[in-house]
Design a protein around this motif. Structure first.
Motif, PDB file in Angstrom:
ATOM      1  N   LEU A   1      13.788  29.926  30.364  1.00 54.47           N
ATOM      2  CA  LEU A   1      13.109  28.675  30.053  1.00 54.47           C
ATOM      3  C   LEU A   1      12.118  28.825  28.906  1.00 54.47           C
ATOM      4  O   LEU A   1      11.997  27.943  28.064  1.00 54.47           O
ATOM      5  CB  LEU A   1      12.397  28.152  31.309  1.00 54.47           C
ATOM      6  CG  LEU A   1      11.673  26.827  31.206  1.00 54.47           C
ATOM      7  CD1 LEU A   1      12.663  25.697  30.935  1.00 54.47           C
ATOM      8  CD2 LEU A   1      10.917  26.555  32.503  1.00 54.47           C
ATOM      9  N   PHE A   2      11.425  29.953  28.870  1.00 50.23           N
ATOM     10  CA  PHE A   2      10.391  30.154  27.867  1.00 50.23           C
ATOM     11  C   PHE A   2      10.764  31.165  26.782  1.00 50.23           C
ATOM     12  O   PHE A   2       9.939  31.512  25.944  1.00 50.23           O
ATOM     13  CB  PHE A   2       9.076  30.551  28.532  1.00 50.23           C
ATOM     14  CG  PHE A   2       8.513  29.454  29.381  1.00 50.23           C
ATOM     15  CD1 PHE A   2       8.049  28.282  28.805  1.00 50.23           C
ATOM     16  CD2 PHE A   2       8.478  29.552  30.759  1.00 50.23           C
ATOM     17  CE1 PHE A   2       7.543  27.256  29.574  1.00 50.23           C
ATOM     18  CE2 PHE A   2       7.965  28.529  31.541  1.00 50.23           C
ATOM     19  CZ  PHE A   2       7.497  27.372  30.948  1.00 50.23           C
ATOM     20  N   ALA A   3      11.997  31.629  26.777  1.00 49.67           N
ATOM     21  CA  ALA A   3      12.444  32.566  25.747  1.00 49.67           C
ATOM     22  C   ALA A   3      12.571  31.840  24.406  1.00 49.67           C
ATOM     23  O   ALA A   3      12.804  30.630  24.369  1.00 49.67           O
ATOM     24  CB  ALA A   3      13.785  33.158  26.146  1.00 49.67           C
ATOM     25  N   PRO A   4      12.413  32.565  23.314  1.00 51.91           N
ATOM     26  CA  PRO A   4      12.598  31.923  22.002  1.00 51.91           C
ATOM     27  C   PRO A   4      14.023  31.381  21.873  1.00 51.91           C
ATOM     28  O   PRO A   4      14.949  31.881  22.509  1.00 51.91           O
ATOM     29  CB  PRO A   4      12.364  33.066  21.006  1.00 51.91           C
ATOM     30  CG  PRO A   4      11.633  34.114  21.765  1.00 51.91           C
ATOM     31  CD  PRO A   4      12.033  33.966  23.197  1.00 51.91           C
ATOM     32  N   ARG A   5      14.170  30.393  21.039  1.00 52.05           N
ATOM     33  CA  ARG A   5      15.496  29.836  20.764  1.00 52.05           C
ATOM     34  C   ARG A   5      16.342  30.878  20.039  1.00 52.05           C
ATOM     35  O   ARG A   5      15.834  31.889  19.566  1.00 52.05           O
ATOM     36  CB  ARG A   5      15.360  28.593  19.900  1.00 52.05           C
ATOM     37  CG  ARG A   5      14.682  27.470  20.623  1.00 52.05           C
ATOM     38  CD  ARG A   5      14.581  26.280  19.716  1.00 52.05           C
ATOM     39  NE  ARG A   5      13.982  25.177  20.462  1.00 52.05           N
ATOM     40  CZ  ARG A   5      13.640  24.041  19.928  1.00 52.05           C
ATOM     41  NH1 ARG A   5      13.821  23.838  18.634  1.00 52.05           N
ATOM     42  NH2 ARG A   5      13.115  23.095  20.661  1.00 52.05           N
ATOM     43  N   GLY A   6      17.625  30.597  19.908  1.00 49.73           N
ATOM     44  CA  GLY A   6      18.545  31.511  19.242  1.00 49.73           C
ATOM     45  C   GLY A   6      18.142  31.833  17.816  1.00 49.73           C
ATOM     46  O   GLY A   6      18.393  32.934  17.319  1.00 49.73           O
ATOM     47  N   ASP A   7      17.492  30.890  17.132  1.00 46.38           N
ATOM     48  CA  ASP A   7      17.061  31.129  15.755  1.00 46.38           C
ATOM     49  C   ASP A   7      15.688  31.807  15.671  1.00 46.38           C
ATOM     50  O   ASP A   7      15.152  31.997  14.593  1.00 46.38           O
ATOM     51  CB  ASP A   7      17.054  29.824  14.958  1.00 46.38           C
ATOM     52  CG  ASP A   7      16.024  28.812  15.445  1.00 46.38           C
ATOM     53  OD1 ASP A   7      15.255  29.105  16.393  1.00 46.38           O
ATOM     54  OD2 ASP A   7      15.981  27.700  14.871  1.00 46.38           O
ATOM     55  N   GLY A   8      15.122  32.148  16.839  1.00 50.09           N
ATOM     56  CA  GLY A   8      13.831  32.838  16.878  1.00 50.09           C
ATOM     57  C   GLY A   8      12.624  31.934  16.970  1.00 50.09           C
ATOM     58  O   GLY A   8      11.513  32.403  17.173  1.00 50.09           O
ATOM     59  N   SER A   9      12.826  30.631  16.825  1.00 45.39           N
ATOM     60  CA  SER A   9      11.692  29.702  16.919  1.00 45.39           C
ATOM     61  C   SER A   9      11.267  29.532  18.370  1.00 45.39           C
ATOM     62  O   SER A   9      12.049  29.748  19.296  1.00 45.39           O
ATOM     63  CB  SER A   9      12.056  28.346  16.305  1.00 45.39           C
ATOM     64  OG  SER A   9      13.099  27.728  17.032  1.00 45.39           O
ATOM     65  N   SER A  10      10.015  29.151  18.548  1.00 41.49           N
ATOM     66  CA  SER A  10       9.494  28.987  19.912  1.00 41.49           C
ATOM     67  C   SER A  10       9.963  27.669  20.513  1.00 41.49           C
ATOM     68  O   SER A  10      10.380  26.753  19.808  1.00 41.49           O
ATOM     69  CB  SER A  10       7.972  29.058  19.913  1.00 41.49           C
ATOM     70  OG  SER A  10       7.442  28.019  19.135  1.00 41.49           O
ATOM     71  N   ARG A  11       9.899  27.618  21.818  1.00 36.35           N
ATOM     72  CA  ARG A  11      10.278  26.406  22.543  1.00 36.35           C
ATOM     73  C   ARG A  11       9.180  25.358  22.374  1.00 36.35           C
ATOM     74  O   ARG A  11       8.026  25.687  22.137  1.00 36.35           O
ATOM     75  CB  ARG A  11      10.453  26.704  24.030  1.00 36.35           C
ATOM     76  CG  ARG A  11      11.500  27.746  24.332  1.00 36.35           C
ATOM     77  CD  ARG A  11      12.852  27.133  24.311  1.00 36.35           C
ATOM     78  NE  ARG A  11      13.861  28.180  24.560  1.00 36.35           N
ATOM     79  CZ  ARG A  11      15.124  27.940  24.656  1.00 36.35           C
ATOM     80  NH1 ARG A  11      15.583  26.715  24.550  1.00 36.35           N
ATOM     81  NH2 ARG A  11      15.973  28.907  24.865  1.00 36.35           N
ATOM     82  N   PRO A  12       9.544  24.079  22.541  1.00 38.02           N
ATOM     83  CA  PRO A  12       8.509  23.033  22.477  1.00 38.02           C
ATOM     84  C   PRO A  12       7.525  23.181  23.631  1.00 38.02           C
ATOM     85  O   PRO A  12       7.765  23.929  24.575  1.00 38.02           O
ATOM     86  CB  PRO A  12       9.288  21.728  22.581  1.00 38.02           C
ATOM     87  CG  PRO A  12      10.688  22.076  22.871  1.00 38.02           C
ATOM     88  CD  PRO A  12      10.857  23.565  22.762  1.00 38.02           C
TER      89      PRO A  12
ATOM     90  N   VAL B   1       2.863  28.428  34.224  1.00 40.86           N
ATOM     91  CA  VAL B   1       3.263  29.146  33.020  1.00 40.86           C
ATOM     92  C   VAL B   1       3.486  28.116  31.928  1.00 40.86           C
ATOM     93  O   VAL B   1       4.181  27.120  32.145  1.00 40.86           O
ATOM     94  CB  VAL B   1       4.554  29.957  33.255  1.00 40.86           C
ATOM     95  CG1 VAL B   1       4.955  30.715  32.004  1.00 40.86           C
ATOM     96  CG2 VAL B   1       4.384  30.901  34.431  1.00 40.86           C
ATOM     97  N   SER B   2       2.901  28.338  30.761  1.00 45.90           N
ATOM     98  CA  SER B   2       3.039  27.430  29.626  1.00 45.90           C
ATOM     99  C   SER B   2       3.965  28.038  28.584  1.00 45.90           C
ATOM    100  O   SER B   2       4.115  29.253  28.510  1.00 45.90           O
ATOM    101  CB  SER B   2       1.677  27.167  28.986  1.00 45.90           C
ATOM    102  OG  SER B   2       0.806  26.593  29.928  1.00 45.90           O
ATOM    103  N   SER B   3       4.529  27.183  27.757  1.00 44.35           N
ATOM    104  CA  SER B   3       5.455  27.647  26.722  1.00 44.35           C
ATOM    105  C   SER B   3       4.792  28.572  25.708  1.00 44.35           C
ATOM    106  O   SER B   3       5.465  29.342  25.036  1.00 44.35           O
ATOM    107  CB  SER B   3       6.095  26.460  26.007  1.00 44.35           C
ATOM    108  OG  SER B   3       5.108  25.660  25.411  1.00 44.35           O
ATOM    109  N   ASP B   4       3.459  28.536  25.613  1.00 42.06           N
ATOM    110  CA  ASP B   4       2.758  29.439  24.696  1.00 42.06           C
ATOM    111  C   ASP B   4       2.519  30.822  25.293  1.00 42.06           C
ATOM    112  O   ASP B   4       1.899  31.674  24.681  1.00 42.06           O
ATOM    113  CB  ASP B   4       1.437  28.827  24.238  1.00 42.06           C
ATOM    114  CG  ASP B   4       0.433  28.625  25.359  1.00 42.06           C
ATOM    115  OD1 ASP B   4       0.738  28.954  26.533  1.00 42.06           O
ATOM    116  OD2 ASP B   4      -0.663  28.127  25.083  1.00 42.06           O
ATOM    117  N   GLY B   5       3.017  31.044  26.529  1.00 40.30           N
ATOM    118  CA  GLY B   5       2.901  32.347  27.168  1.00 40.30           C
ATOM    119  C   GLY B   5       1.715  32.495  28.093  1.00 40.30           C
ATOM    120  O   GLY B   5       1.564  33.525  28.740  1.00 40.30           O
ATOM    121  N   ALA B   6       0.857  31.485  28.177  1.00 39.81           N
ATOM    122  CA  ALA B   6      -0.299  31.559  29.077  1.00 39.81           C
ATOM    123  C   ALA B   6       0.163  31.468  30.524  1.00 39.81           C
ATOM    124  O   ALA B   6       1.083  30.721  30.849  1.00 39.81           O
ATOM    125  CB  ALA B   6      -1.283  30.444  28.772  1.00 39.81           C
TER     126      ALA B   6
END
Length: 94
Positions: free
Chosen positions: A55-66, A81-86
């Motif tokens: 769910l929180f892994a980077p996208r295939g192109d390396g960009s972060s999730r929304p 858990v937040s998408s920024d890793g907190a």
């Protein structure tokens, strides 16, 4: 307690925690509860660890999730858990 790269513990700045997201969650909950990691029930009793990592892994192109977050109960705590890793841990009885 919120853990990210800018969090302080007892006045000491952390530099972030290494390891997978699920490893960090188990470590944070064990520290907050004053238990060893071995004393906790497996995280998969609360949430699918592979799904959480995906769910929180980077996208295939390396960009972060929304922006996004997920909360669940684990070992007497609400874990968010937040998408920024907190990772935020709050006692259930609060």
């Amino acid at each position: 307690m919120v853990i990210d790269s800018s969090t302080t513990r007892n006045g000491l700045a952390t530099t972030g925690m290494s390891g997978s997201l699920t490893e960090r969650i188990v470590t944070i909950v064990s520290e907050e509860g004053g238990q060893s990691v071995d004393e906790l029930k497996p995280l998969y009793n609360a949430i699918d660890p592979d799904a959480l990592e995906s769910l929180f892994a980077p996208r295939g192109d390396g960009s972060s999730r929304p922006d996004g977050k997920i909360s669940f109960q684990y070992a007497g705590y609400w874990v968010t858990v937040s998408s920024d890793g907190a990772v935020e841990v709050e006692a259930e009885d609060r």
